[in-house]
Scaffold this active site. Structure first.
Site, PDB file in Angstrom:
ATOM      1  CB  SER A 245      -0.882   0.007   1.238  1.00 34.48           C
ATOM      2  OG  SER A 245      -0.066   0.154   2.391  1.00 34.48           O
ATOM      3  CE  LYS A 246      -3.145   6.438  -1.169  1.00 31.75           C
ATOM      4  NZ  LYS A 246      -4.126   5.411  -1.514  1.00 31.75           N
ATOM      5  NE  ARG A 247       0.336   1.294   6.617  1.00 32.72           N
ATOM      6  CZ  ARG A 247       0.627   0.774   7.797  1.00 32.72           C
ATOM      7  NH1 ARG A 247       0.404   1.449   8.868  1.00 32.72           N
ATOM      8  NH2 ARG A 247       1.110  -0.442   7.895  1.00 32.72           N
ATOM      9  CG  PHE A 248       5.053   0.384   4.249  1.00 26.96           C
ATOM     10  CD1 PHE A 248       5.973   0.423   5.286  1.00 26.96           C
ATOM     11  CD2 PHE A 248       3.768  -0.076   4.511  1.00 26.96           C
ATOM     12  CE1 PHE A 248       5.626   0.006   6.560  1.00 26.96           C
ATOM     13  CE2 PHE A 248       3.412  -0.497   5.787  1.00 26.96           C
ATOM     14  CZ  PHE A 248       4.341  -0.451   6.819  1.00 26.96           C
TER      15      PHE A 248
END
Length: 468
Positions: A245-248
């Site tokens: 996900s774009k979290r990382f």
RNA sequence: GGUCUCAUCGUCUAACGGCUAGGACAGCGCCCUUUCACGGCGCAAAUAGGGGUUCGAUUCCCCUUGGGACUACCA
């Protein structure tokens, strides 16, 4: 198995940018098609009117092209409503599907009730019992309705090429909504119809679809259609092993394109995420990949997205480019008025992991930074020594003609003429004078790229700085 | 919670049931070197735990533990 010609499809929905995981799914499909002399179909699953955007579809198409994954055929589900309608009517006529008039609120309440009492939440099947007259009556009264599939209460067993035999108990599913109306089919239904109509032989998709597979098999059965064979590829993961996900990290392929990654590097990288050739190697061309790709060698476990490895591969491919190719590609990542030459490009090439990094590293060629004079000094050398060395070098350079201003020549001459001095005290100040930076390419490379006049000018400016 | 599923160095992975468990990235060290990179050489690092089966388990079976996906009138 059968000897039908292999036909696979990549079926993205244009509700977002092409995801790295989607790109790899497309790549595996493409590789499998090519490896088996089959066809690769691109099917845009845009049944969701609300969320589908033309912009995203274009992004998906351009992303696939960038990766070199050309498709043999392009289909949009939004253009096939009439087809789904026929199949839907068939299902309703055979009583395998029925109209449901339950409201969202009713459904919500029932669901919560089941969850609270510890039961798996599933639709009660209340509207199954509606008579034709009741249905007509409700429709006439304008009641909103959807079409549900009468889920057979049986076990579904299927073989997954990657995971082996998988079993689900459909009794736990409940009757699924397969269409909002006769002309608004939903994913699980449209998917089955299309895979059959297009004679898809192998469905290769992400593991998140594993649980959809039994539902799709059951719908196909009710329609009297054969199912393709399935292969669910493992997910691409975050460092904490959750779904990427774009979290990382950036998850959209377009971010890597604009970041300056090369298609060949990305192709190679993606192919190795969850797959490995028989022979142990890590750099493989498209052709080699096509030759050696086997679905059976796809990993079962998810793979963490490792940007370091991508960077390494990208550096490798950058260094394999011809000088002209590299210069031309890098120019696209630079301001228009920066005229990037081959010699400049060569001086930074081994120092970048992607084309996006070229700008920072090469900026000194176009704008000499206003650096602090203290960085002109190598270790604890006195300013006077730096000044003297620079003046000495300027004098030597004056005597070298323009044509001989190559890095090889300059290196040979300068090293020879300053051999009695400590190298650090000569070349560090020179390099900083030329680049204005503590880290940079060698002074010889810079001087070749800058030319005699600009090189001397920068040296004089450094000398003046030291005298301030 | 339920269903399904997965499990080798930090990461990606290799290993017909039979070798000191191999490679790559990252890390560390040395060499090269005016800096930063490149490059060369080297070091460290793993079979989740417990039971079986077997002469022999990373490999086959079971359990435990841990992870993940799914659980929409999205796809």
């Amino acid at each position: 198995m059968d000897n039908k010609r292999v036909k696979v499809r990549f079926a993205p929905s244009p509700t977002g940018w092409l995801h790295i995981g989607g790109a790899r799914t497309a790549l595996f499909n493409w590789l499998f098609a090519k490896a088996n002399g089959g066809e690769f179909i691109l099917r845009i699953e845009d049944t969701d009117r609300e969320r589908s955007k033309k912009e995203f579809e274009e992004g998906i198409l351009s992303g696939l092209k960038w990766l070199g994954l050309e498709w043999d055929e392009l289909i949009r589900q939004s253009e096939r409503r009439e087809v789904y309608k026929e199949y839907l009517e068939q299902l309703i006529a055979s009583k395998a599907a029925y109209y449901c008039f339950c409201t969202k609120e009713e459904l919500e309440g029932a669901r919560e009730g089941m969850v609270v009492s510890g039961l798996p939440p599933k639709y009660s099947g209340r509207c199954r019992a509606l008579t034709d007259a009741e249905i007509e009556g409700k429709k006439r009264a304008g009641a909103k309705n959807v079409i549900r599939f009468k889920m057979p209460e049986k076990k579904v067993i299927f073989k997954d090429t990657i995971r082996g035999t998988v079993t689900f108990d459909a009794a736990l599913f409940g009757d699924q909504v397969i269409a909002k109306s006769l002309i608004e089919p939903l994913y699980n239904f449209a998917n089955v119809v299309d895979d059959s109509e297009m004679q898809i032989t192998h469905v290769i998709r992400g593991e998140e679809h594993l649980a959809n597979t039994p539902r799709q098999i059951l719908i196909a059965e009710a329609l009297g259609l054969a199912s393709p064979s399935f292969a669910h590829i493992p997910l691409i993961l975050n460092p904490d092993r959750s779904k990427m996900s774009k979290r990382f990290a950036d998850v959209a392929l377009k971010d890597y394109i604009s970041g300056g990654y090369l298609p060949d590097a990305m192709f190679n990288f993606l192919a190795f995420l969850g797959w490995h050739p028989r022979e142990d190697k890590d750099i493989m061309s498209r052709n080699e990949l096509v030759k050696e790709f086997e679905l059976e060698r796809v990993q079962k476990a998810g793979a963490v997205f490792n940007i370091e490895k991508l960077n390494w591969l990208n550096s490798h491919y950058i260094n394999r480019l011809s000088s002209e190719e590299f210069t031309e590609l890098a120019q696209k990542y630079l301001p228009d008025d920066w005229k990037f030459t081959n010699t400049m490009a060569e001086s930074v090439r081994s120092r970048v992991k992607n084309l996006g990094e070229v700008k920072d590293l090469a900026s000194f060629y176009f704008n000499l930074p206003n650096y602090d004079k203290a960085i002109l000094l190598w270790k604890k050398m006195p300013p006077a020594a730096a000044e003297a060395n620079l003046s000495n070098i300027a004098k030597i350079l004056e005597g070298i003609d323009n044509l001989s201003f190559t890095k090889e020549n300059l290196e040979k001459i300068l090293i020879e003429k300053t051999k009695d001095l400590p190298k650090g005290e000569v070349f560090w100040p020179l390099r900083v004078a030329l680049s204005g930076a503590e880290k940079s390419p060698t002074p010889f490379e810079i001087m070749e790229a800058l030319g005699k006049i600009e090189s001397l000018d920068r040296i004089m400016r450094a000398i003046n700085k030291l005298r301030e």
